[in-house]
Design a protein around this motif. Structure first.
Motif, PDB file in Angstrom:
ATOM      1  N   LEU B 108      -5.482 -10.531  11.221  1.00 38.45           N
ATOM      2  CA  LEU B 108      -5.858 -11.445  10.139  1.00 38.45           C
ATOM      3  C   LEU B 108      -5.705 -10.755   8.783  1.00 38.45           C
ATOM      4  O   LEU B 108      -5.112 -11.303   7.848  1.00 38.45           O
ATOM      5  CB  LEU B 108      -7.309 -11.892  10.342  1.00 38.45           C
ATOM      6  N   ILE B 109      -6.232  -9.512   8.715  1.00 43.28           N
ATOM      7  CA  ILE B 109      -6.156  -8.774   7.456  1.00 43.28           C
ATOM      8  C   ILE B 109      -4.706  -8.525   7.080  1.00 43.28           C
ATOM      9  O   ILE B 109      -4.286  -8.692   5.926  1.00 43.28           O
ATOM     10  CB  ILE B 109      -6.925  -7.439   7.577  1.00 43.28           C
ATOM     11  N   MET B 110      -3.924  -8.126   8.089  1.00 40.31           N
ATOM     12  CA  MET B 110      -2.525  -7.795   7.798  1.00 40.31           C
ATOM     13  C   MET B 110      -1.762  -9.007   7.280  1.00 40.31           C
ATOM     14  O   MET B 110      -0.901  -8.892   6.424  1.00 40.31           O
ATOM     15  CB  MET B 110      -1.840  -7.264   9.065  1.00 40.31           C
ATOM     16  N   LEU B 111      -2.095 -10.179   7.814  1.00 39.51           N
ATOM     17  CA  LEU B 111      -1.381 -11.378   7.406  1.00 39.51           C
ATOM     18  C   LEU B 111      -1.789 -11.825   6.008  1.00 39.51           C
ATOM     19  O   LEU B 111      -0.959 -12.202   5.186  1.00 39.51           O
ATOM     20  CB  LEU B 111      -1.632 -12.507   8.411  1.00 39.51           C
ATOM     21  N   HIS B 112      -3.091 -11.767   5.741  1.00 38.36           N
ATOM     22  CA  HIS B 112      -3.578 -12.335   4.489  1.00 38.36           C
ATOM     23  C   HIS B 112      -3.504 -11.374   3.322  1.00 38.36           C
ATOM     24  O   HIS B 112      -3.108 -11.759   2.229  1.00 38.36           O
ATOM     25  CB  HIS B 112      -5.015 -12.853   4.674  1.00 38.36           C
ATOM     26  N   GLU B 113      -3.921 -10.122   3.560  1.00 36.04           N
ATOM     27  CA  GLU B 113      -3.903  -9.160   2.460  1.00 36.04           C
ATOM     28  C   GLU B 113      -3.139  -7.907   2.885  1.00 36.04           C
ATOM     29  O   GLU B 113      -3.741  -6.892   3.221  1.00 36.04           O
ATOM     30  CB  GLU B 113      -5.339  -8.785   2.063  1.00 36.04           C
ATOM     31  N   PRO B 114      -1.863  -7.974   2.927  1.00 35.78           N
ATOM     32  CA  PRO B 114      -1.080  -6.813   3.414  1.00 35.78           C
ATOM     33  C   PRO B 114      -1.259  -5.587   2.529  1.00 35.78           C
ATOM     34  O   PRO B 114      -1.042  -4.468   2.982  1.00 35.78           O
ATOM     35  CB  PRO B 114       0.360  -7.320   3.390  1.00 35.78           C
ATOM     36  N   GLY B 115      -1.700  -5.787   1.294  1.00 33.48           N
ATOM     37  CA  GLY B 115      -1.845  -4.659   0.391  1.00 33.48           C
ATOM     38  C   GLY B 115      -2.948  -3.687   0.795  1.00 33.48           C
ATOM     39  O   GLY B 115      -2.851  -2.500   0.543  1.00 33.48           O
ATOM     40  N   VAL B 116      -3.982  -4.198   1.465  1.00 31.90           N
ATOM     41  CA  VAL B 116      -5.163  -3.398   1.763  1.00 31.90           C
ATOM     42  C   VAL B 116      -4.802  -2.164   2.596  1.00 31.90           C
ATOM     43  O   VAL B 116      -5.244  -1.057   2.345  1.00 31.90           O
ATOM     44  CB  VAL B 116      -6.204  -4.257   2.513  1.00 31.90           C
ATOM     45  N   LEU B 117      -3.938  -2.384   3.582  1.00 28.88           N
ATOM     46  CA  LEU B 117      -3.624  -1.287   4.495  1.00 28.88           C
ATOM     47  C   LEU B 117      -2.699  -0.258   3.863  1.00 28.88           C
ATOM     48  O   LEU B 117      -2.549   0.828   4.370  1.00 28.88           O
ATOM     49  CB  LEU B 117      -3.002  -1.840   5.772  1.00 28.88           C
ATOM     50  N   HIS B 118      -2.066  -0.617   2.774  1.00 28.49           N
ATOM     51  CA  HIS B 118      -1.126   0.322   2.165  1.00 28.49           C
ATOM     52  C   HIS B 118      -1.689   1.003   0.936  1.00 28.49           C
ATOM     53  O   HIS B 118      -0.987   1.707   0.242  1.00 28.49           O
ATOM     54  CB  HIS B 118       0.183  -0.398   1.812  1.00 28.49           C
TER      55      HIS B 118
END
Lengths: 344, 166, 172
Positions: B108-118
């Motif tokens: 869910l996080i990766m789809l919606h806010e991809p910036g967070v993980l990078h």
């Protein structure tokens, strides 16, 4: 990274590695010789001049002996345990600064393998890994003596690691850095800037905990010969036993080096500016480091033949009820003093 | 290039050892594999230049907690595989549910806010203890205190269990 | 009247333990520098005290006759039964008529009690200070008459080991 700095690092790694192994050999020899001297004997003096080649003869003997794997041992873990013990023991020396800087080929070379900014934690972490070797060796050997020895020594190591770590914390508070180089630099200058004089209580706690950490008398319950045959390495023979033996001595050498670094100014020669003397200053600093370390290694043997072994409950009582509160109090006092000094 | 190779190597080791922790029926092997997993994680921290965290990972998890675990396993002598109950339906169902939730959350996080993980994660990448300490005692003060309270509760519970009459 | 034994109350100084520990360390370091008592055996020999009971010997008169008259008192007295004598007529004109043709002592059976020495009416058999006799076979450790006489030649002057010590190279 260019070729030269890579080469320099390789030389430093080799130097420290060979130095540690050489120190282990010398320590094995010294242990037997000094023990003998303290008991009015002469000790090994037949192999080579003054018996100096004795550790080499021992090494050959270890290599030639039959490598026994007893029935009923857990083979993979039994084989793994000596390795787990030896590798961290040989790795710890990497962060200890053993001399000041040398200027060669137009660049400053720090006499230290890795200048890590968390040097002291690195050492504590690796020593705590060494416990696995002991526990696993004790368990995998499938013998009650080794199991008891392994459990005892790991319980002891965990208990005294706390006191050890907390006594180091007060040093970290004083120097404000986890980097061993900074701690050494903070003790430069006149003799009283050494941390022994600023933190005598921390030094005592550290020293006692060091003896417990290295499983030396008066805390050698893990290998109490009279009750446990040989402790966790009872079932080991040949080179695998030698690996335990070597790692114990390597741990002692690291412990002595750490004591010198934290409390006795490391490579510092009091009242002398090593850097102004060029390469001779660096040599002098290394010599001073080795001399101080040698004293603490001697102290290991000296104490071994002076104090009798603790009983197990006494050991735990000393660790948890005396050293731990004392080191906590020491941290409070140090912290309070530093805060007051900062307020002024 | 070599660093990314190192990343893939350690990541593989971490995942593989974690899987084998679950699959292995010998409790001691599981514990050792878990230590290996911690080491791989520590190397990953090192690659992120979070030296302090890496050392803490080794020091606390591998060096202290897992040794105690190993202790308990050895003393309880859980070597006999048959002694373990084969089917624990409730636990199995629960664990599947938990893992599914976790994966769902990550996806869910990766789809919606991809910036967070990078994000570079400035808190840790400096590697300094000063930064970490400041973050712990200001931004993350509440979680920090809650965690310490949790540990205190665990401590009291242990004392209560071990010593019925004080 | 009951005596009340007052137990020693440790003072604060005692409870610190550190001074006591340092005192202990001083004791051991003193021994570190003491003279060592080790005797480095093949290089130097321990000289046994007088009356030491070691290897046997058969005594001779100054002119070369054997003192022994083969009366077998010694083998009778021997608790380990290790002395075997075959008597015969003496080959010499003067002196005793009897003399041992064979005189064997089994050193592996001998307990070195010295009873033979005491039983001997002629003071012919004696125990010497030699302690380092060893061999590879049982047979070699049965000492015969010639061997016993040889021991006499070696130990006549009671200085077997001090002579050996003097002939050694001085220790480094």
């Amino acid at each position: 990274m260019d070729f030269l700095s890579f080469f320099i690092i390789c030389v430093k790694v080799l130097l420290v590695f060979a130095g540690t192994l050489l120190a282990v050999l010398i320590m094995v020899y010294a242990e037997r010789r000094v023990s003998a001297f303290m008991q009015g004997r002469l000790g090994p003096n037949r192999v080579g001049p003054q018996g100096l080649l004795q550790p080499i003869a021992d090494g050959i003997k270890f290599l030639m002996k039959e490598d026994i794997i007893p029935d009923g041992v857990n083979k993979p873990i039994y084989l793994l345990a000596p390795v787990i013990m030896l590798i961290p023991a040989l790795m710890t020396f990497a962060v200890i600064p053993f001399g000041s800087t040398i200027t060669l080929f137009d660049r400053d070379i720090i006499l230290q393998v890795a200048d890590v900014n968390i040097g002291i934690l690195y050492i504590l972490a690796l020593t705590s890994i060494g416990v696995y070797g002991i526990v696993l060796a004790g368990w995998a050997s499938n013998s009650k003596y080794t199991l008891i020895g392994g459990l005892r020594s790991s319980a002891q190591l965990i208990s005294y690691e706390l006191a050890l770590g907390l006594s180091v914390v007060s040093i970290i508070l004083m120097s404000g850095s986890l980097r061993l180089n900074d701690i050494v630099a903070d003790q430069q200058g006149h003799l009283l800037s050494w941390y022994v004089f600023k933190q005598p209580l921390a030094f005592l706690i550290f020293l006692i905990a060091t003896y417990a950490e290295t499983n030396r008398l008066p805390f050698d319950l893990a290998e109490a010969e009279q009750e446990l045959v040989g402790g966790y390495h009872t079932e080991y023979s040949s080179m695998k036993f030698a690996m335990f033996f070597m790692s114990e001595y390597a741990n002692m050498i690291t412990a002595a080096a750490l004591t010198v670094t934290l409390f006795f100014g490391g490579w510092d020669v009091p009242l002398l500016d090593e850097k102004s003397l060029g390469i001779w200053g660096a040599m002098l600093s290394v010599a001073s480091f080795i001399l101080k370390m040698g004293f603490f290694l001697f102290l290991f043997i000296w104490i071994r033949w002076t104090f009798p072994r603790f009983r197990y409950d006494q050991l735990m009582k000393l660790g948890w009820k005396v050293l731990l509160p004392l080191s906590l109090i020491n941290i409070f006092i140090t912290g309070g003093y530093l805060t007051l000094a900062a307020l002024k | 290039m070599s660093l990314s190779f190192l990343f893939y190597l350690t990541a593989t080791i971490a995942v593989a050892s974690a899987i084998f922790v679950v699959l292995n029926r010998n409790a001691v092997y599981s514990a050792i594999l878990l230590v290996l997993c911690f080491f791989a994680l520590a190397v990953l921290y090192l690659l992120l230049e979070a030296y302090f965290l890496a050392v803490l990972e080794v020091f606390i998890y591998a060096g202290a907690i897992m040794v105690l675990f190993l202790f308990a396993i050895m003393l309880l002598n859980l070597g006999h595989e048959d002694a373990l109950p084969k089917f624990m339906y409730l636990q199995r169902a629960l664990s599947v549910l938990m893992v599914a939730l976790f994966f769902f959350g990550i996806i869910l996080i990766m789809l919606h806010e991809p910036g967070v993980l990078h994000q570079p994660g400035d808190t840790f990448s400096a590697g300094g203890i000063h930064v970490l300490g400041e973050a712990l005692f200001s931004k993350y003060l509440l979680p920090f205190e809650v965690a310490s309270l949790l540990l205190l509760v665990a401590l009291i519970g242990t004392v209560y269990l071990a010593k019925r009459k004080i | 009247m009951a005596t009340i034994i007052k137990s020693y109350e440790p003072t604060f100084w005692d409870k610190l333990y550190i001074p006591a520990l340092v005192k202990g360390l001083m004791v051991t370091i003193k021994h570190f520098f003491r003279r060592k008592v080790t005797i480095q055996y093949p290089d130097e020999y321990h000289i046994p005290p007088e009356g030491y009971r070691g290897l046997h010997r058969l005594n001779k008169f100054p002119e070369g006759r054997i003192k022994c008259v083969a009366c077998e008192m010694c083998s009778a007295a021997c608790p380990a039964d290790c002395i075997h004598i075959i008597p015969g007529p003496s080959p010499w004109d003067e002196g005793n008529e009897r003399y041992p043709v064979r005189f064997d002592i089994d050193l592996l059976r001998c307990i070195f009690c010295g009873f033979c020495e005491m039983a001997c009416p002629e003071e012919a058999i004696e125990l010497t200070e030699i302690y380092d006799f060893s061999d590879y076979t049982r047979e070699d450790l049965i000492i015969d008459k010639d061997g016993l006489l040889e021991v006499f030649e070696l130990t006549k002057d009671q200085k077997y080991y001090s002579r050996k010590n003097d002939s050694q190279e001085p220790q480094k």
